[in-house]
Design an enzyme around this catalytic site. Structure first.
Site, short mmCIF file in Angstrom:
data_model
loop_
_atom_site.label_atom_id
_atom_site.label_comp_id
_atom_site.label_asym_id
_atom_site.label_seq_id
_atom_site.Cartn_x
_atom_site.Cartn_y
_atom_site.Cartn_z
N SER A 48 0.84 -1.20 0.00
CA SER A 48 0.00 0.00 0.00
C SER A 48 0.88 1.25 0.00
CB SER A 48 -0.91 -0.02 1.23
OG SER A 48 -0.14 -0.27 2.39
N GLU A 83 0.99 5.59 1.12
CA GLU A 83 0.38 6.61 1.98
C GLU A 83 0.60 8.01 1.40
OE1 GLU A 83 0.74 6.13 6.27
OE2 GLU A 83 1.25 8.25 6.43
N TYR A 142 -4.36 12.27 8.31
CA TYR A 142 -5.36 13.15 8.91
C TYR A 142 -4.68 14.01 9.96
CZ TYR A 142 -9.57 14.33 11.53
OH TYR A 142 -10.58 15.00 12.16
N ASP A 174 -1.79 13.31 17.82
CA ASP A 174 -1.08 14.15 18.78
C ASP A 174 -1.92 15.38 19.06
OD1 ASP A 174 1.35 12.58 18.89
OD2 ASP A 174 1.61 13.19 16.80
N GLN A 217 15.52 16.37 5.62
CA GLN A 217 14.09 16.15 5.91
C GLN A 217 13.91 14.85 6.71
OE1 GLN A 217 11.61 14.87 2.64
NE2 GLN A 217 10.20 16.56 3.02
N PHE A 235 12.21 14.42 10.45
CA PHE A 235 11.07 13.52 10.72
C PHE A 235 11.43 12.49 11.77
CE2 PHE A 235 9.14 13.80 6.18
CZ PHE A 235 8.59 15.02 6.51
N HIS A 270 4.15 -0.96 3.48
CA HIS A 270 3.33 0.26 3.40
C HIS A 270 4.29 1.42 3.14
CE1 HIS A 270 -0.04 2.95 4.28
NE2 HIS A 270 0.72 3.63 5.13
P1 FAD Z 1 -1.74 5.22 20.81
O1 FAD Z 1 -1.81 3.81 20.36
O2 FAD Z 1 -2.86 5.73 21.65
O3 FAD Z 1 -0.35 5.39 21.57
C1 FAD Z 1 0.18 6.67 21.90
C2 FAD Z 1 1.04 6.58 23.15
O4 FAD Z 1 0.17 6.37 24.27
C3 FAD Z 1 2.03 5.41 23.18
O5 FAD Z 1 3.19 5.84 23.83
C4 FAD Z 1 1.32 4.35 24.00
O6 FAD Z 1 2.22 3.47 24.64
C5 FAD Z 1 0.55 5.22 24.99
N1 FAD Z 1 -0.68 4.57 25.47
C6 FAD Z 1 -1.63 3.93 24.74
N2 FAD Z 1 -2.61 3.48 25.52
C7 FAD Z 1 -2.30 3.85 26.79
C8 FAD Z 1 -2.92 3.67 28.05
N3 FAD Z 1 -4.07 3.01 28.17
N4 FAD Z 1 -2.31 4.20 29.16
C9 FAD Z 1 -1.14 4.88 29.05
N5 FAD Z 1 -0.49 5.06 27.87
C10 FAD Z 1 -1.07 4.56 26.77
N6 FAD Z 1 -0.62 11.16 13.06
C11 FAD Z 1 -1.54 12.03 12.61
O7 FAD Z 1 -1.76 13.07 13.22
N7 FAD Z 1 -2.25 11.78 11.46
C12 FAD Z 1 -2.07 10.65 10.74
O8 FAD Z 1 -2.73 10.44 9.72
C13 FAD Z 1 -1.10 9.69 11.20
N8 FAD Z 1 -0.90 8.53 10.55
C14 FAD Z 1 -0.02 7.60 11.06
C15 FAD Z 1 0.11 6.37 10.41
C16 FAD Z 1 0.98 5.40 10.90
C17 FAD Z 1 1.10 4.09 10.19
C18 FAD Z 1 1.75 5.68 12.08
C19 FAD Z 1 2.71 4.65 12.62
C20 FAD Z 1 1.61 6.89 12.73
C21 FAD Z 1 0.72 7.86 12.25
N9 FAD Z 1 0.53 9.09 12.89
C22 FAD Z 1 -0.38 9.99 12.40
C23 FAD Z 1 1.29 9.42 14.10
C24 FAD Z 1 0.51 9.09 15.37
O9 FAD Z 1 -0.69 9.81 15.43
C25 FAD Z 1 1.39 9.47 16.55
O10 FAD Z 1 2.48 8.58 16.65
C26 FAD Z 1 0.65 9.56 17.89
O11 FAD Z 1 1.55 10.15 18.83
C27 FAD Z 1 0.22 8.23 18.48
O12 FAD Z 1 -0.81 7.65 17.79
P2 FAD Z 1 -1.16 6.09 18.07
O13 FAD Z 1 -2.31 5.75 17.25
O14 FAD Z 1 0.04 5.27 18.00
O15 FAD Z 1 -1.63 6.24 19.61
#
Ligand code: FAD
Length: 281
Positions: free
Chosen positions: A12, A14, A46, A105, A208, A212, A262
């Site tokens: 895929s 992105e 997003y 974030d 860059q 990142f 990906h």
């Molecule tokens: P989570 O899975 O919620 O994890 C975030 C942090 O919280 C981790 O350190 C985890 O250990 C901790 N955590 C989770 N659950 C708990 C809990 N119950 N108690 C305490 N701590 C906990 N960002 C964007 O803004 N837009 C995008 O489109 C985007 N696409 C992405 C695509 C991919 C494939 C990846 C790998 C990242 C992407 N990101 C994107 C970045 C992502 O949003 C950030 O890394 C963000 O900080 C964490 O998102 P997450 O879904 O991993 O969150």
């Protein structure tokens, strides 16, 4: 690794939503080029806090109109339940079946995350509101999420997303195959049975990439960093070396059983296209 080998391979690409008409026109061309390689889907990022909510939706819509599958990313930190449910309904109405569910974030300037803090809560909401309509991808971090206290905690939280109903995972990019192999092995020890597809960042621009990588916690191994630094502003050498390194990384990952790749395309066709063709995907 053995169970990863049992999953069908999914390749895929992105994108991020284009900012203006010129970028949109370029992305149309990129999509026409990359679509010839027949990726399973294009995912569209997003911005947390809704900054590109309509950009993601519009991009997903026209990708679909080109006859290729598209998967929107959706994040929950800073969002309301209503806004998330509205988006899910809009994507459902468009016939979208795959979604990338993220915590996201907290946007700068926003003091409170609102009602959602973590991605598992979003996965739970998607399942509650739309049952099994969506195939849900979540993020995985073989080199740990930058905010995680330690690897075990991060893995526990990854598991929480799987238990909430995620179907598959896409990883943050990395250049250490061992980090992926170890992450997958530890997931398997926990009994997690889902495809974990490595995210691949083609190397075309060292400054860059370094920026990142600092922000997202991906490590550029010393030997790669030193070689890239040594090329200075010689972009052709950076690209040639980056191409070799990335192709080798992909080959090793596939040989180790990775269920697909990906590509973080950065909205450009050539870097991903060349790797794809070299791999003979
Ligand atoms: P989570 O899975 O919620 O994890 C975030 C942090 O919280 C981790 O350190 C985890 O250990 C901790 N955590 C989770 N659950 C708990 C809990 N119950 N108690 C305490 N701590 C906990 N960002 C964007 O803004 N837009 C995008 O489109 C985007 N696409 C992405 C695509 C991919 C494939 C990846 C790998 C990242 C992407 N990101 C994107 C970045 C992502 O949003 C950030 O890394 C963000 O900080 C964490 O998102 P997450 O879904 O991993 O969150």
């Amino acid at each position: 690794m053995n169970t990863q080998k049992n999953f069908p391979r999914v390749f895929s690409c992105e994108y991020f939503p284009p900012k203006d008409d010129e970028a949109r026109a370029k992305l149309h061309d990129t999509t026409r080029e990359l679509a010839q390689l027949k990726p399973k889907y294009f995912s569209v990022t997003y911005g947390a806090g809704g900054s590109t909510q309509s950009g993601t939706y519009d991009t997903v819509k026209w990708i679909r109109e080109l006859g290729v599958d598209a998967a929107p990313h959706i994040s929950c930190v800073g969002a309301t339940r209503e806004s998330i449910v509205d988006q899910l309904q809009a994507y459902k109405a468009l016939g979208i079946k795959r979604i990338v569910a993220l915590g996201g974030d907290l946007p700068s300037g926003m003091a409170s995350p609102g009602e959602f803090r973590y991605a598992w809560q979003l996965v739970e909401l998607i399942r509650k509101e739309t049952a099994d309509w969506f195939h849900i991808e979540v993020a995985a971090y073989p080199e740990m999420h930058p905010r995680a206290a330690n690897f075990e905690e991060d893995l526990k939280h990854f598991r929480q997303k799987v238990d909430a109903g995620a179907n598959a995972a896409l990883t943050q990019y990395f250049y250490n195959v061992d980090a992926y192999v170890r992450f997958v092995a530890e997931c398997e020890q926990l009994g997690l049975r889902l495809p974990i597809v490595p995210g691949i960042m083609p190397i075309t621009n060292y400054k860059q990439l370094a920026r990142f990588s600092d922000a997202c916690g991906a490590e550029i191994p010393r030997w790669i960093r030193k070689r890239l630094e040594g090329f200075g502003d010689d972009l052709d050498s950076i690209r040639a070396f980056g191409f070799e390194v990335t192709v080798e990384l992909c080959e090793e990952l596939l040989a180790a059983g990775a269920p697909g790749l990906h590509f973080y395309t950065m909205n450009r066709a050539a870097p991903t296209g060349r790797i794809w063709q070299q791999l003979g995907l």
